[in-house]
Design a protein around this motif. Structure first.
Motif, PDB file in Angstrom:
ATOM      1  N   THR A  62      -6.600 -22.191   4.439  1.00  0.00           N
ATOM      2  CA  THR A  62      -5.997 -21.842   3.157  1.00  0.00           C
ATOM      3  C   THR A  62      -5.109 -20.621   3.337  1.00  0.00           C
ATOM      4  OG1 THR A  62      -7.942 -20.507   2.600  1.00  0.00           O
ATOM      5  CG2 THR A  62      -7.903 -22.779   1.806  1.00  0.00           C
ATOM      6  N   LYS A  63      -4.094 -20.524   2.510  1.00  0.00           N
ATOM      7  CA  LYS A  63      -3.162 -19.408   2.599  1.00  0.00           C
ATOM      8  C   LYS A  63      -3.765 -18.149   1.972  1.00  0.00           C
ATOM      9  CE  LYS A  63       1.071 -17.833   0.360  1.00  0.00           C
ATOM     10  NZ  LYS A  63       1.260 -16.735   1.288  1.00  0.00           N
ATOM     11  N   ASP A  64      -3.485 -17.021   2.574  1.00  0.00           N
ATOM     12  CA  ASP A  64      -3.897 -15.734   2.020  1.00  0.00           C
ATOM     13  C   ASP A  64      -2.996 -15.415   0.829  1.00  0.00           C
ATOM     14  OD1 ASP A  64      -4.575 -13.112   1.425  1.00  0.00           O
ATOM     15  OD2 ASP A  64      -4.771 -12.516   3.527  1.00  0.00           O
ATOM     16  N   ARG A  65      -3.547 -15.504  -0.360  1.00  0.00           N
ATOM     17  CA  ARG A  65      -2.733 -15.315  -1.572  1.00  0.00           C
ATOM     18  C   ARG A  65      -2.301 -13.874  -1.784  1.00  0.00           C
ATOM     19  NH1 ARG A  65      -6.280 -18.185  -6.113  1.00  0.00           N
ATOM     20  NH2 ARG A  65      -7.893 -17.020  -4.992  1.00  0.00           N
ATOM     21  N   ALA A  66      -2.903 -12.945  -1.024  1.00  0.00           N
ATOM     22  CA  ALA A  66      -2.518 -11.542  -1.156  1.00  0.00           C
ATOM     23  C   ALA A  66      -1.233 -11.227  -0.403  1.00  0.00           C
ATOM     24  CB  ALA A  66      -3.643 -10.641  -0.647  1.00  0.00           C
ATOM     25  N   GLN A  67      -0.769 -12.180   0.419  1.00  0.00           N
ATOM     26  CA  GLN A  67       0.432 -11.953   1.216  1.00  0.00           C
ATOM     27  C   GLN A  67       1.661 -12.553   0.537  1.00  0.00           C
ATOM     28  OE1 GLN A  67       0.255  -9.958   3.753  1.00  0.00           O
ATOM     29  NE2 GLN A  67      -1.995  -9.847   3.721  1.00  0.00           N
ATOM     30  N   ARG A  68       2.820 -12.269   1.095  1.00  0.00           N
ATOM     31  CA  ARG A  68       4.073 -12.785   0.548  1.00  0.00           C
ATOM     32  C   ARG A  68       4.092 -14.314   0.538  1.00  0.00           C
ATOM     33  NH1 ARG A  68       8.274  -9.778   4.328  1.00  0.00           N
ATOM     34  NH2 ARG A  68       6.525  -9.973   5.772  1.00  0.00           N
ATOM     35  N   SER A  69       4.914 -14.889  -0.308  1.00  0.00           N
ATOM     36  CA  SER A  69       4.923 -16.340  -0.482  1.00  0.00           C
ATOM     37  C   SER A  69       5.268 -17.073   0.811  1.00  0.00           C
ATOM     38  CB  SER A  69       5.914 -16.730  -1.589  1.00  0.00           C
ATOM     39  OG  SER A  69       7.234 -16.282  -1.266  1.00  0.00           O
ATOM     40  N   PRO A 103      -6.699 -16.165   4.962  1.00  0.00           N
ATOM     41  CA  PRO A 103      -7.202 -14.910   4.383  1.00  0.00           C
ATOM     42  C   PRO A 103      -7.852 -14.005   5.429  1.00  0.00           C
ATOM     43  CG  PRO A 103      -7.757 -16.758   2.963  1.00  0.00           C
ATOM     44  CD  PRO A 103      -7.192 -17.348   4.218  1.00  0.00           C
TER      45      PRO A 103
END
Length: 285
Positions: free
Chosen positions: A224-231, A237
C-alpha cells in the motif's frame, strides 16, 4: 545505535515539535530498516550487531559527482565509491541501491556534465550496483534563498527542469542516462516523478520498496502507498528516524536543511542517549 539497543525511539514531527510519538524498534516489529546516506562509512562497524539483533536492512546510497558549490563538505568521491563497493561486496548489489539525485542542471552542471559524470560513475560501479534511481531537483521554498545566493555570489544559475518549458531538456537527459545505465547493466527508475519516461526504459520506482523488501527478506509487506508522502511517491508506509537541520555536509539543495542552517549548532546539542536524537526529550519514556 543507542535507539536500536533500547528498542524504541520518539518520532518528532519536523513541522510541529510538540507532536511526538513513541515508535517500537523491536526487530519483530520492523520489516526492514532503509538507510539513506551519502557516506555511511561510520555505520559499517555496527552492521554485524544490527544483523545479530535480527534486523533486515538495505541502503539507499546517494552518489553524485557535484562540484563543491553544491556539495561543499562531502568526503572525496573516491572515498565514497570505495565505501559503496565495500558495502556491495558485503551485502550484494540488491541491498546497496545507487541514487543519482537530485539532478541539478545549471550553468555549472549542464546536461553534458551529467551525461559525462553519470557515465563515469556507472562504469566504476558496474558489477557492484544493480539499480540506479534518479530524480530532478525540486524547488522547495527553503532552498530558494541558497540558490539565489549561488546566482548572486558565484554566477551559478540553476534551471527548474520540472517546468513545461524544460520538458524537452529533461527528456533528452533522461534518454541519455537510460542508455548509459543499460550499457552498464543497471535497471533505472525515477523517484517521486510524475512524468512518464517509460519510452526510455525508465520506470516509476519506490525507495521504500515493499516488493523489494519482501523478495529480499521473505517478509510479508502490505503493498500500500504511504499516504503521508507526496502523491507521486510509491513507497510503502514507514516511519522516519532522524531530525532536520543536523547534517553537517550542508549540501545547497537539501530540503532537510533550512536556509538559516542550524546544523552546526544542533550537532553541539546532540545527545546520543536521547530518544528524540536531539535536544531535550519529551515525556515519553
Amino acid at each position: 545505535m543507542h535507539r536500536i539497543r533500547a528498542g524504541w525511539f520518539v518520532r518528532v514531527n519536523p513541522f510541529n515539535p510538540k507532536q511526538a510519538k513513541r515508535v517500537d524498534l523491536g526487530p519483530e516489529q520492523v520489516d526492514a530498516i532503509v538507510f539513506w546516506s551519502k557516506h555511511p562509512k561510520p555505520l559499517l562497524t555496527h552492521l554485524t550487531e544490527i544483523e545479530d539483533r535480527g534486523y533486515n536492512y538495505y541502503f539507499q546510497y546517494t552518489l553524485n559527482d557535484y562540484p563543491p558549490a553544491f556539495e561543499p563538505k562531502l568526503p572525496d568521491l573516491s572515498v565514497r565509491i570505495e565505501c559503496f563497493s565495500e558495502l556491495a561486496e558485503r551485502l550484494g548489489p540488491e541491498r546497496v541501491l545507487w541514487r543519482y539525485d537530485p539532478i541539478i542542471c545549471s550553468t555549472l552542471t549542464p546536461v553534458s556534465y551529467h551525461v559525462e559524470r553519470f557515465g563515469q560513475l556507472a562504469s566504476r560501479l558496474q558489477g557492484v550496483a544493480g539499480r540506479v534511481t534518479i530524480s530532478f531537483l525540486d524547488m522547495y521554498g527553503k532552498i530558494k534563498p541558497r540558490l539565489r545566493s549561488l546566482a548572486q555570489d558565484e554566477n551559478i544559475v540553476v534551471e527548474d527542469l520540472n517546468t513545461p518549458a524544460q520538458e524537452a531538456t529533461l527528456r533528452k537527459l533522461s534518454r541519455q542516462l537510460a542508455q548509459i545505465a543499460g550499457t552498464h547493466g543497471l535497471a533505472i527508475q525515477t523517484c517521486c516523478e510524475s512524468l512518464d519516461l517509460s519510452e526510455y526504459g525508465i520506470s516509476h520506482g519506490s525507495c521504500i520498496d515493499g516488493r523489494h523488501i519482501s523478495r529480499l527478506f521473505g517478509v510479508n509487506v502490505k503493498q500500500t502507498k504511504d499516504r503521508a508522502q507526496r502523491s507521486e511517491c510509491l513507497c510503502v508506509p514507514a516511519v522516519d528516524m532522524g531530525h532536520y537541520d543536523t547534517c553537517r555536509f550542508e549540501c545547497v539543495y537539501c530540503y532537510g536543511m533550512r536556509s538559516d542552517n542550524k546544523a552546526a549548532a544542533n550537532a553541539l546539542r546532540h545527545d546520543p542517549t536521547s530518544p528524540v536524537l536531539i535536544g531535550e526529550s519529551p515525556e515519553l519514556r
